[in-house]
Design an enzyme around this catalytic site. Sequence first.
Site, mmCIF file in Angstrom:
data_model
loop_
_atom_site.group_PDB
_atom_site.id
_atom_site.type_symbol
_atom_site.label_atom_id
_atom_site.label_comp_id
_atom_site.label_asym_id
_atom_site.label_seq_id
_atom_site.Cartn_x
_atom_site.Cartn_y
_atom_site.Cartn_z
ATOM 1 N N CYS A 155 0.813 -1.223 0.000
ATOM 2 C CA CYS A 155 0.000 0.000 0.000
ATOM 3 C C CYS A 155 0.846 1.274 0.000
ATOM 4 O O CYS A 155 0.387 2.324 -0.447
ATOM 5 C CB CYS A 155 -0.963 0.002 1.192
ATOM 6 S SG CYS A 155 -0.184 -0.257 2.794
ATOM 7 N N HIS A 249 -1.684 6.993 4.160
ATOM 8 C CA HIS A 249 -0.218 7.087 4.160
ATOM 9 C C HIS A 249 0.213 8.398 3.498
ATOM 10 O O HIS A 249 -0.149 8.668 2.338
ATOM 11 C CB HIS A 249 0.392 5.920 3.394
ATOM 12 C CG HIS A 249 0.273 4.595 4.090
ATOM 13 N ND1 HIS A 249 -0.174 4.454 5.387
ATOM 14 C CD2 HIS A 249 0.548 3.329 3.644
ATOM 15 C CE1 HIS A 249 -0.157 3.176 5.720
ATOM 16 N NE2 HIS A 249 0.269 2.470 4.676
#
Length: 358
Positions: A155, A249
């Site tokens: 990810c 993120h």
Amino acid sequence: MLKVAVIGATGAVGQEFVIALNRHKWFELTQVAASERSAGKKYIDAIRDPNSGILRWHNREEVPEYVKNMVVSKVDDIKPENFDLIFTALESDDAKIVEPKFAKTTPVISTAAAFRYEQDVPILIPGINDNHAELLNLQRKNRGWKGFVAPLPNCTTTGMAITLKPILDRFGIEKVFMTSMQALSGAGRSPGVIALDIMDNVIPYIPKEEEKVQVETKKILGAMNNGSIAPAPLKVSCTCTRVPVLDGHTESVFVETEQTADAEEVKKEMLKFSKNVSIKDLPTAPKDYIVVHDDPTRPQPRIDRELNDGMTTVVGRLRKDTAFDNGIKYVLLSHNEKMGSAKGAVLLAELLKDRNIL
């Protein structure tokens, strides 16, 4: 409608699959599987803490009605030939055993790292390296499978690869340096200990994360060459950290380009790429694949991570870098549990169906 199953359906990623497949135009979730502890229970009971009775449901949306009374199967009881597609949300060690068994008869789209680095396995991000999907047919031939295994990237890789693609295509890239500030959800949903570790803290090491990003970025941005992927000849270095953010993120990226590129040109290329991206008509594709902010205080996880239901990569602080002769730097935000996980896997399934690979 294609019939699909989700393996690992009660965990955090599995729950995201359940949300992403709710009322889907092309895919019907007809069976869920999980550990023996959950098998035989209704889904709503399988995600309930056996001691407190509290739901261990991690999504902001409610548990969809369609799955509440679905009985959870054992993984070994899944008959893959009954499905058109299987999504897996497993740890890598389990994926190495389970996914090849399913792939003998049925396509598998995986969130695990187990097969990412094998020569006949592409790491696909829809709209970025769609042509690598042709490798799946070679994988079928090589392994004697009717299906295949198609893993998502890590990810942390996803948002960076998406933003690098338009830069690479227009200006070329020599080097990439990245520092990530990764959300807690990327570490799983373990109670107690992780909370004590992360509060008032930054953890400057995530095992194996940096190696994954460095290898995967080059493979994703590489070129097909005689039935294999030649990794992109750029150099990638990164430092991956965990921060006290729930989801999303954030990454600070420095890029040395082959040709001179100023910030405004890079912004135009990113927005042009976003407007013309090949997957824009797929059901789960976001309205904006990339958004570029001029506001220097953006992106921020709490504000920007849910943009287009978490499927948009958000860029900000795009500016000239002075350490390189040809340098650009920026900050990006990518939702690790949406585009970087289950919903990104559903988007990949849509691409493969659209390409007649499913």
